[in-house]
Design an enzyme around this catalytic site. Structure first.
Site, PDB file in Angstrom:
ATOM      1  N   GLU A 154       3.906   4.493  -8.291  1.00  0.00           N
ATOM      2  CA  GLU A 154       4.548   3.235  -8.727  1.00  0.00           C
ATOM      3  C   GLU A 154       5.723   3.512  -9.655  1.00  0.00           C
ATOM      4  O   GLU A 154       5.620   4.403 -10.500  1.00  0.00           O
ATOM      5  CB  GLU A 154       3.517   2.357  -9.439  1.00  0.00           C
ATOM      6  N   HIS A 192       1.352  -4.538  -7.938  1.00  0.00           N
ATOM      7  CA  HIS A 192       0.362  -4.343  -9.021  1.00  0.00           C
ATOM      8  C   HIS A 192       0.209  -5.616  -9.870  1.00  0.00           C
ATOM      9  O   HIS A 192       0.544  -5.621 -11.056  1.00  0.00           O
ATOM     10  CB  HIS A 192       0.759  -3.148  -9.901  1.00  0.00           C
ATOM     11  N   ARG A 213      -6.446   1.823  -7.822  1.00  0.00           N
ATOM     12  CA  ARG A 213      -5.345   2.715  -8.180  1.00  0.00           C
ATOM     13  C   ARG A 213      -4.816   3.360  -6.903  1.00  0.00           C
ATOM     14  O   ARG A 213      -5.602   3.815  -6.052  1.00  0.00           O
ATOM     15  CB  ARG A 213      -5.811   3.822  -9.140  1.00  0.00           C
TER      16      ARG A 213
HETATM   17  C1  8YV Z   1      -3.312  -3.870 -15.956  1.00  0.00           C
HETATM   18  C2  8YV Z   1      -4.794  -2.572 -14.411  1.00  0.00           C
HETATM   19  O1  8YV Z   1      -2.558  -4.985 -16.002  1.00  0.00           O
HETATM   20  O2  8YV Z   1      -6.143  -2.938 -16.302  1.00  0.00           O
HETATM   21  C3  8YV Z   1      -5.835  -2.211 -15.384  1.00  0.00           C
HETATM   22  O3  8YV Z   1      -6.420  -1.131 -15.212  1.00  0.00           O
HETATM   23  O4  8YV Z   1      -4.663  -1.973 -13.422  1.00  0.00           O
HETATM   24  C4  8YV Z   1      -3.810  -3.675 -14.572  1.00  0.00           C
HETATM   25  O5  8YV Z   1      -4.293  -4.781 -13.918  1.00  0.00           O
HETATM   26  C5  8YV Z   1      -2.547  -2.670 -16.403  1.00  0.00           C
HETATM   27  O6  8YV Z   1      -3.340  -1.551 -16.394  1.00  0.00           O
HETATM   28  C6  8YV Z   1      -1.965  -2.850 -17.755  1.00  0.00           C
HETATM   29  O7  8YV Z   1      -1.891  -1.656 -18.463  1.00  0.00           O
END
Ligand code: 8YV
Length: 330
Positions: A274, A292, A245
């Site tokens: 983002e 991302h 993150r």
């Molecule tokens: C997801 C991600 O695609 O799953 C996660 O925590 O960071 C991503 O790869 C995204 O969160 C979809 O909500």
């Protein structure tokens, strides 16, 4: 069984792969988002007032105020994604709303993205591609586009959960030595299998490794974990990789460290605000920036959807969903 349990009203905030949407339409009284335009606050509040189940993604900021204002019907937030830092878990618990996520099914894809960045940044992949596309490339030369070798370097992994361990396995195949910092030390057998060295002190590890990969969740404890002070602990030849993150790194401090050549480069798949990216990161030379896309595979997204559907179905049957997120677990 209450009426809502038979065919719950499920509102999905973003466009999902077609097969998932079709399956959800078969199973639930579903409202899909065919335009894929992210919900604004008013639309989220409206969905949370009308739905039994909300299926949000990382682009929906479900803060305490929104959750507090949710309708009595809303009983389940079945997140499409593993990370749940965009959902106020405390507020959800206070309203007796169950929160689920999709762990495990995006581990390999995310670990592959980490390795792509670990390979791309020291070998200057992005710069090379830009040079070639610019038409300025004059052909091979002995000193052209020199980067740094991966084999033999030390990798420091922050967060040794599923994804951290999958990164460690891959890293060993590339001849990297694995170091890690985690809240808990791994069981001896796992540590031995990965030939991983545990550092109880993150600060101590940061000063000793050549590449740092962030693989922990974003929580109040890990917010700006890599701040200006910690970035200063990195060696000048070190690279930073973040696929977890953006908020775990103080992005302005990172941009400044890169501009001063305090560190050698960065590979980033996630950003603090983002979809905005710090302009100095966009201008920085030794960086690879991707939008991302760590879990962006067809296979992964289908598996995530399967998990969402299973969580809703199990909840409908009156059982505890398999991926219920418990406060304090992340
Ligand atoms: C997801 C991600 O695609 O799953 C996660 O925590 O960071 C991503 O790869 C995204 O969160 C979809 O909500």
């Amino acid at each position: 069984m209450p009426e809502t349990r038979k065919r719950p009203k499920v509102i999905v905030t973003r466009r999902l792969p077609e097969t998932l949407e079709t399956r959800m339409a078969e199973l639930f009284d579903v409202e899909l988002n065919f335009t894929d335009e992210a919900f604004d606050r008013a639309r989220l509040a409206d969905a949370m007032a009308r739905a039994d189940v909300l299926v949000p993604t990382v682009t929906d900021d479900l803060d305490a105020e929104l959750i507090g204002g949710a309708g009595e019907r809303l009983k389940l937030i079945a997140n499409f994604g593993a990370g749940v830092d965009h959902i106020d878990l405390q507020a959800a618990r206070a309203k007796n709303i169950v929160v689920t996520n999709t762990p495990g099914v995006l581990t390999d894809d995310t670990a592959d993205m980490v390795m792509s960045l670990i390979l791309s940044v020291p070998r200057r992949f992005s710069e090379g591609e830009k040079l070639l596309r610019s038409g300025e490339w004059k052909g091979w030369s002995p000193c052209g586009m020199l980067g740094h070798r991966i084999t033999g370097k030390r990798l420091g992994i922050i967060g040794m959960g599923r994804i951290g361990q999958a990164v460690a396995q891959r890293a060993r195949a590339f001849g990297l030595t694995v170091h890690y910092h985690n809240r808990r030390r791994l069981p001896e057998a796992v540590e031995a299998a990965l030939e991983a060295t545990y550092w109880p002190s993150l600060d101590a590890m940061l000063g000793r490794v050549d590449i740092v990969s962030i693989n922990c969740p974003h929580t109040p404890e890990t917010h700006h974990l890599l701040n200006a002070e910690r970035l200063r602990l990195l060696q000048r030849h070190a690279y930073l990789i973040n696929t977890a993150r953006g908020e775990i790194v103080d992005e302005a401090a990172l941009a400044a460290a890169l501009a001063r050549d305090d560190i050698a480069g960065a590979g980033l798949d996630v950003f603090e605000h983002e979809p905005a990216v710090h302009p100095d990161l966009l201008a920085a030379k030794h960086v690879v920036l991707v939008p991302h896309m760590g879990s962006a595979t067809f296979e992964g997204r289908l598996a995530m959807g399967e998990k969402v559907t299973t969580n809703i179905r199990v909840w409908m049957d009156g059982h505890r969903p398999p991926d219920q997120v418990l406060e304090g677990w992340v």
